[in-house]
Design an enzyme around this catalytic site. Structure first.
Site, short mmCIF file in Angstrom:
data_model
loop_
_atom_site.label_atom_id
_atom_site.label_comp_id
_atom_site.label_asym_id
_atom_site.label_seq_id
_atom_site.Cartn_x
_atom_site.Cartn_y
_atom_site.Cartn_z
N ALA A 179 0.77 -1.25 0.00
CA ALA A 179 0.00 0.00 0.00
C ALA A 179 0.80 1.29 0.00
CB ALA A 179 -0.91 0.01 1.22
N LYS A 210 -3.49 4.82 -3.16
CA LYS A 210 -4.66 4.00 -3.46
C LYS A 210 -5.44 3.67 -2.18
CE LYS A 210 -2.36 2.36 -7.57
NZ LYS A 210 -1.00 2.86 -7.24
N CYS A 237 2.78 -0.77 -12.49
CA CYS A 237 3.13 0.38 -13.34
C CYS A 237 4.24 -0.05 -14.29
CB CYS A 237 3.52 1.60 -12.51
SG CYS A 237 4.85 1.31 -11.35
C1 LIG Z 1 3.90 0.07 -6.52
S1 LIG Z 1 4.31 0.27 -4.88
C2 LIG Z 1 2.75 0.49 -4.10
C3 LIG Z 1 2.17 1.86 -4.31
C4 LIG Z 1 0.91 2.05 -3.52
N1 LIG Z 1 -0.09 1.06 -3.85
C5 LIG Z 1 0.31 3.41 -3.73
O1 LIG Z 1 -0.58 3.57 -4.51
O2 LIG Z 1 0.76 4.36 -3.09
C6 LIG Z 1 4.72 -1.36 -4.41
C7 LIG Z 1 4.90 -1.53 -2.93
O3 LIG Z 1 5.07 -2.92 -2.67
C8 LIG Z 1 5.84 -3.04 -1.50
N2 LIG Z 1 6.29 -4.45 -1.41
C9 LIG Z 1 7.35 -5.04 -2.00
N3 LIG Z 1 7.39 -6.33 -1.68
C10 LIG Z 1 6.34 -6.58 -0.89
C11 LIG Z 1 5.85 -7.72 -0.22
N4 LIG Z 1 6.47 -8.89 -0.34
N5 LIG Z 1 4.76 -7.61 0.53
C12 LIG Z 1 4.13 -6.43 0.65
N6 LIG Z 1 4.56 -5.32 0.06
C13 LIG Z 1 5.64 -5.39 -0.71
C14 LIG Z 1 6.90 -2.00 -1.68
O4 LIG Z 1 7.44 -1.63 -0.45
C15 LIG Z 1 6.12 -0.86 -2.34
O5 LIG Z 1 5.70 0.05 -1.38
#
Ligand SMILES: C[S@@+](CC[C@H](N)C(=O)[O-])C[C@H]1O[C@@H](n2cnc3c(N)ncnc32)[C@H](O)[C@@H]1O
Length: 694
Positions: free
Chosen positions: A427, A432, A547
């Site tokens: 998140a 979002k 993205c």
């Molecule tokens: C694309 S960003 C999310 C952006 C967010 N949904 C927003 O709209 O602000 C992807 C996120 O996934 C997290 N992430 C990476 N590996 C993960 C995991 N195994 N479990 C949960 N989150 C993870 C990262 O820290 C990052 O914040």
């Protein structure tokens, strides 16, 4: 305006002339002259200079400055010369002209008469005397006063010789010291007093920011704004440095300009070649043969040009190139070098779009609803607004969030409803999550999770600022979720990805992604998606988004989930625009309903590259084949080399492999904790078996 700033803004020409030392000099000299003229006017032509006696006292003869003045006076105008002669002739007094030249001039003047007075009759002589008198009277009128040396000195000071500046400052000291002595101080105290008064006066003058004050002509002896020799020297050095700096900067600039010009021409040539290559490749049958090259040779050249022109590694350039037709690929690369429009999302928990728009417009922000009218909460902010959009009172009050338009889409597809229980699995920083919270009207529950402790802080900040009271923040690996909590109505997995859709925001993507990164990301995305599905109740929905525009991270991941979870199906996202997901790519066929998924591109919709897929979660019992379990405790571990070598779209996320990974990671973690992994082996094995059974 500060002292340094003033000199910076002054005209540096005098330095070139070898004249005044610091650039501010011409201006000061002008003022000085004006002050002297004003003083002359006030005092009147015959008044003695108030400074003449002091000067006499100072140098003991009264001639030091006068001597200097004498030499410079010679270089002066005829008018000045004539003026200095006048007193003698007019007053008939002995005046020490101290100049043979002056005597000569007078002699010359006499000689020019070309006859002796004695040869004239009385009447003639009277007429001549009267004419002479009239001549000198006239000249006298132009002469400001009897203190010839003072006035010459004043003239010299106007030329602002450093020595003379010093003289003036010393004179000021003398005034102060004399006054102090009169007040009964010792000489030493008086000297100190004079110096501190001088320092204070200087400080006041230099610290003054008042330009009007600067303009006002001060009495000459009190004009402490003139620089001390030291300060002048400092100014000279500083100015020279500045000028030299400017000069060398200029040289560098022109070198840079030449270089840039050259590079620009190269780039133009490359760009032209790329366009030609794209046209040739698009009409190969007609245009190809004329090139004398094979198709692959032209493609190779084009890829090399893309790398050079747009700054990609050959690996990524080729990977992206494969996604599009040749001409569209060029459009994509160009769009990825251009920033997308700046957009904000209105927080409907706190305000309405029209109210926010009104408030921001009143602050001078240029904005408009999002183009196309597909969002009721988006506003596009135009450049040229002088207002920092991330620091307005409305921003601080949580009336909006800076959010890319593409980022609205997954939440719109998720369509969370009031009173539901939803999960945002990855998140941070919460764009979002906060939208979900708003759509749910601050009711129900939004579990906002992210595995990154650092990013959780930003998430918390946004949730608080936007007043989302239905949000619970957790900080675990998303793959833990089915185990620690399940049964969500809706789950959003906005997965960690390569960011190939947002290169315009993060140019480092062009050079820092390797084949292995894509492999690892795809693997993680598959694991997370299965966990998202498994955390959702029957009849619920999962939205998967990235993205990235890479099929490996999108259609491949979705197809894998369809295969592993036969009870789920892809459904319409409900999004009003976007291209269909790929049905196939490089010989791989994607899963059923893939056409429901949506692709977005910077060069097509002028939003960040994005992918959105929506699943409906059916009953596991309704599926012909039971869903394959995924370990909820699966740790985030790098893939083994064997997995790296796997080809194509073959599943890289298998139970056997997962079990191995779990064991490996558990062993590593135990070692880290100083425990003996072997001692725990049976336990770990049993636990893994139990998980598989679940
Ligand atoms: C694309 S960003 C999310 C952006 C967010 N949904 C927003 O709209 O602000 C992807 C996120 O996934 C997290 N992430 C990476 N590996 C993960 C995991 N195994 N479990 C949960 N989150 C993870 C990262 O820290 C990052 O914040």
């Amino acid at each position: 305006m500060g002292r340094q700033a003033r000199s910076k803004q002054s005209d540096p020409t005098p330095l070139k002339d070898g004249g005044k030392a610091h650039p501010g000099a011409p201006e000061r000299k002008g003022k000085r002259k004006l002050a002297a003229e004003a003083k002359a006017e006030r005092v009147g032509p015959a008044a003695p200079s108030p400074r003449a006696p002091k000067r006499a006292k100072q140098d003991g003869t009264g001639s030091a400055s006068a001597n200097k003045a004498k030499g410079k006076g010679k270089a002066g105008s005829q008018t000045k010369k004539a003026a200095t002669k006048a007193p003698k002739a007019q007053n008939g007094k002995e005046v020490d002209w101290e100049s043979d030249d002056d005597e000569d001039d007078i002699e010359g003047m006499k000689a020019e008469d070309d006859f002796s007075d004695e040869e004239l009759d009385d009447e003639e002589q009277k007429r001549l005397a009267s004419a002479r008198s009239a001549l000198f009277d006239e000249v006298d009128l132009e002469e400001p006063g009897a203190g010839g040396e003072y006035d010459d000195d004043e003239f010299d000071l106007d030329r602002a010789s450093d020595d003379d500046e010093e003289d003036l400052d010393d004179e000021f000291d003398l005034d102060e010291e004399e006054e102090a002595l009169q007040d009964g101080m010792t000489e030493e105290q008086a000297l100190q007093n004079g110096k501190s008064a001088k320092r204070a006066a200087r400080a006041a003058a230099y610290n003054s920011d008042d330009d009007d004050e600067e303009e006002a002509p001060l009495p000459a002896g009190l004009d402490m704004r003139r620089l001390e020799p030291d300060a002048i020297e400092g100014q000279v050095d500083a100015t020279m440095e500045e000028l030299e700096g400017a000069k060398s900067d200029d040289d560098e600039d022109s070198d840079d300009e030449n270089l840039q010009q050259g590079q620009l021409e190269d780039l133009r040539a490359i760009e032209k070649r790329m366009r030609t290559a794209a046209r040739v490749l698009s009409h190969w049958k007609q245009l190809g043969p004329a090139t004398g090259l094979s198709r692959s040779e032209v493609v190779e050249q084009l890829l090399a040009d893309i790398c050079q022109y747009h700054g990609y590694t050959p690996f990524l350039a080729e990977k992206l190139f494969e996604i599009f037709s040749v001409e569209e690929a060029l459009e994509f690369f160009t769009a990825s070098d251009t920033p997308r429009p700046l957009t904000i999302r209105v927080n409907t928990l706190k305000t309405r779009r029209r109210d926010l728009a009104q408030a921001l417009i009143n602050r001078g922000v240029n904005l408009e609803p999002l183009e196309g009218g597909w969002s009721k909460v988006g506003l596009q902010v135009f450049s040229g607004s002088s207002v920092p959009i991330g620091a307005t009172p409305e921003y601080l009050a949580g009336h909006y969030i800076l959010q890319a338009a593409s980022s609205f889409l997954p939440v719109m597809a998720l369509d969370p409803q009031p009173h539901e229980r939803c999960l945002d699995m990855s998140a941070a920083p919460g764009g979002k999550t906060t939208y979900m919270s708003a759509l749910m009207g601050n009711t129900g529950e939004v579990w906002a999770n992210d595995s990154s402790r650092g990013r959780i802080k930003g998430l918390g900040g946004n949730v608080a600022r936007l007043g989302c009271r239905n949000v619970v923040i957790t900080n675990v690996d998303g793959r833990e979720f089915p185990k620690i909590m399940g049964g969500f109505d809706r789950v959003l997995l906005d997965a960690p990805c390569s960011g190939t859709g947002v290169i315009s925001k993060d140019q480092s993507v062009k050079v820092n992604k390797t084949e292995r990164d894509f492999m690892l990301l795809s693997h993680l995305q598959k694991q997370l998606l299965l966990c998202a599905i498994d955390s959702t109740k029957t009849g619920g929905h999962v939205v998967y988004s990235t993205c990235s525009i890479m099929p490996d991270e999108n259609e491949s991941v979705v197809t894998y989930a369809l295969r592993k979870r036969p009870h789920v199906k892809l459904v319409d996202t409900g999004l009003p625009f976007g291209r269909e997901g790929f049905k196939s790519f490089r010989g791989k066929q994607y899963g059923k309903g893939i056409e429901h998924t949506r692709r977005y591109y910077p060069h097509v919709q002028n939003i960040d590259g994005f992918y959105v897929a929506k699943f409906y979660i059916g009953s596991p019992s309704s599926a012909k084949k039971a869903p394959e379990p995924v370990s909820p405790t699966l740790p985030y571990a790098p893939l083994t080399e064997e997995v790296d070598e796997e080809e194509g779209d073959a599943p890289v996320f298998e139970e056997e492999e997962d079990t191995k990974l779990i064991d490996e990671t558990r062993r590593r973690q135990m070692k880290k904790k100083g425990l003996n992994p072997r001692a725990d082996k049976s336990k770990a094995g049993k636990k893994a078996a139990r998980v598989d059974e679940e």
